[in-house]
Structures are given as C-alpha cells and as structure tokens.
Design an enzyme around this catalytic site. Structure first.
Site, PDB file in Angstrom:
ATOM      1  N   SER A 108     -45.979  -6.614  -1.817  1.00 46.73           N
ATOM      2  CA  SER A 108     -46.720  -5.726  -2.707  1.00 46.73           C
ATOM      3  C   SER A 108     -47.817  -6.437  -3.475  1.00 46.73           C
ATOM      4  O   SER A 108     -48.517  -5.822  -4.268  1.00 46.73           O
ATOM      5  CB  SER A 108     -45.753  -5.097  -3.718  1.00 46.73           C
ATOM      6  N   CYS A 109     -47.980  -7.734  -3.252  1.00 49.89           N
ATOM      7  CA  CYS A 109     -48.877  -8.529  -4.089  1.00 49.89           C
ATOM      8  C   CYS A 109     -49.884  -9.280  -3.243  1.00 49.89           C
ATOM      9  O   CYS A 109     -49.518  -9.967  -2.294  1.00 49.89           O
ATOM     10  CB  CYS A 109     -48.051  -9.519  -4.915  1.00 49.89           C
TER      11      CYS A 109
END
Length: 271
Positions: A108-109
């Site tokens: 997610s990053c």
C-alpha cells in the site's frame, strides 16, 4: 491465470437472510521481493510474485535510478522466504543514486522507508507535449481494462495499471496487490517491449497519489487517468510536471484536474 498468483482459502460467508456458507475463495499472493543493485541490497517490496522482472526494471525507471538502457541484466532467485532480484547496472549508472530506504515497501506504500523529506517529494521532470486524446477514449479504455483484469476478477483484491493508445485501444497491462507495483510492472514491460510512453495514456485502478504522478512522469507519459480521486499534492505535482491528470473516471464521465489542453471533444479538434 498462473496458480502462483492466487491461492484458494476456506472462508465462512455470511449474507443477510441466508444460511452461513462454507466456501473457498481465491486470494492473491503477496510475497517479499528483495531488490538489490549489483549485489547490494536496496529495498524489499511486498508484491504479487508474477512479472517481478518487469517490477524491477520499472522500479529502476520510475525511481529515477537509471534508464532502461543502463540495465545490463535482471537475475531472479526464488527463496523460501520470498524472491531476490538483483539488478545489474552498466558502469557509471550508479551516478544516478537511488534514494536510500531502511524499511520494507508495503503493497500500500510507494515510499516506505525513505529516510529524508527531500527524498520523499523530489522535483519531477517536465514531460513533453505527448498525446492528445478525445474524452471518449477514456471510457473506451476503462471498458477494455475491465475485461483484461484476470487476477482482479478472480480475487477482487488487486490493482491494475494499463497503457492505451490515443484512441483508447489497450496496449499493455499489469496487475499487482499494490498500485505502485502494478505501475512499476507496466513501466518495466513497456521499456522491455520498447513501447513509447509518449504515444498514449496510463490508466490506474486506484487513487491518484502523488507517487503515481511521479512514476507516470518518469515513464515519459503525459496523461494519467485514475478511477479514484487525487490528492492535492498529486494535482500540484502534475502541474509541476506538465502532466494531464484525470481522475474519478467512470463509464459516464471523468474529472480533469490538470493539463486539460490534451483532452479534446472530437478527433477533428485534435488535428
């Protein structure tokens, strides 16, 4: 669909008004992918274990580490705990230094582990004029992308990034559990296949965070379309890079946040 991309798992499904059902549901695999440069460890990404060579090459390009021509070889080694990928660069390529990281990159990053503020939000290259497209090319592209998301349809848990020509015809697509990884895989595929990023537009099935703008600009593409909303910083960085940013894209319309001059009403207007 490769079996290595999804694994069936038991699940108890609850629905209002119906008995609980014991089912099996395919889940996307998320694997640690360690990237190193000439044997020197750099970062670990959490990614779908498919097309990792494209992921590595795309990471080199979208992180501004080196050009595709600087990459001499990409060597993959499967381990019990994940996948190791060593990127071997031409002599002198390390002059374009990778920003240091000290934490794994989660799916997610896009910037996990970057140590300095200056490394997190860097100046972007200004993209060339690039393509001009009709507004109608965007819903055409969305419809085509829906049909090509095999892993997404199977699991409902992945993102896709795709490149389309000026009329909305699908050229290339990649999927991953992480939106940044999907875009890096697309960048790597396009570099490997020598597909010009200036001849069309990128569509991502995610929000338009500023990292997605940065990666698209470093690919050399002038138009980014996202199905969800952008952040304020994404719009500012798109303006800085002279990039057209379209978001909230749906079959019946979309919103243009930056660079609207590249979008035209009709083919005649684009001549």
């Amino acid at each position: 669909m490769s079996r290595s991309s999804a694994t069936p798992r038991p699940v108890l499904q609850w629905r209002a008004g119906t008995p609980v059902q014991a089912l099996e549901r395919p889940l996307p695999r998320e694997t640690a992918v360690g990237l190193s440069f000439d044997g020197r460890p750099h970062t670990v990404l959490m990614a779908t274990p498919r097309d990792v060579e494209d992921l590595a090459l795309g990471f080199v390009i979208t992180e501004g580490i080196a050009s595709a021509a600087d990459v001499l070889d990409i060597v993959r080694k499967d381990e019990a705990l994940g996948i190791l990928v060593d990127i071997r660069l031409a002599p002198g390529a390390l002059a374009r230094k990778a920003r240091p990281r000290n934490l794994e990159g989660r799916s997610s990053c896009g910037l996990c582990g970057v140590q300095r503020l200056a490394d997190a939000v860097r100046p972007l290259p200004v993209v060339d004029t690039g393509a001009r497209i009709e507004h109608a090319a965007i819903p055409r592209a969305l419809a085509a992308l829906e049909a090509e998301q095999a892993l997404g349809r199977l699991t409902r848990a992945t993102h896709a990034a795709a490149f389309f020509n000026r009329v909305g015809g699908l050229v290339a697509v990649r999927e991953d559990v992480g939106r940044h990884n999907a875009l890096d895989k697309l960048a790597g595929l396009m570099a490997r296949e020598k597909i010009s990023a200036a001849d069309g537009f990128v569509v991502v099935t995610s929000r338009a965070s500023f990292e997605m703008v940065e990666k698209t600009a470093r690919m050399g593409c002038s138009i980014l379309v996202a199905v969800s909303a952008p952040t304020e910083l994404a719009v500012s960085k798109a303006q800085e890079a002279n990039l057209t940013l379209v978001a909230l894209a749906r079959a019946d319309g979309h919103a243009v946040f930056a660079g609207g001059e590249r979008l035209v009403e009709s083919e005649l207007e684009s001549v």
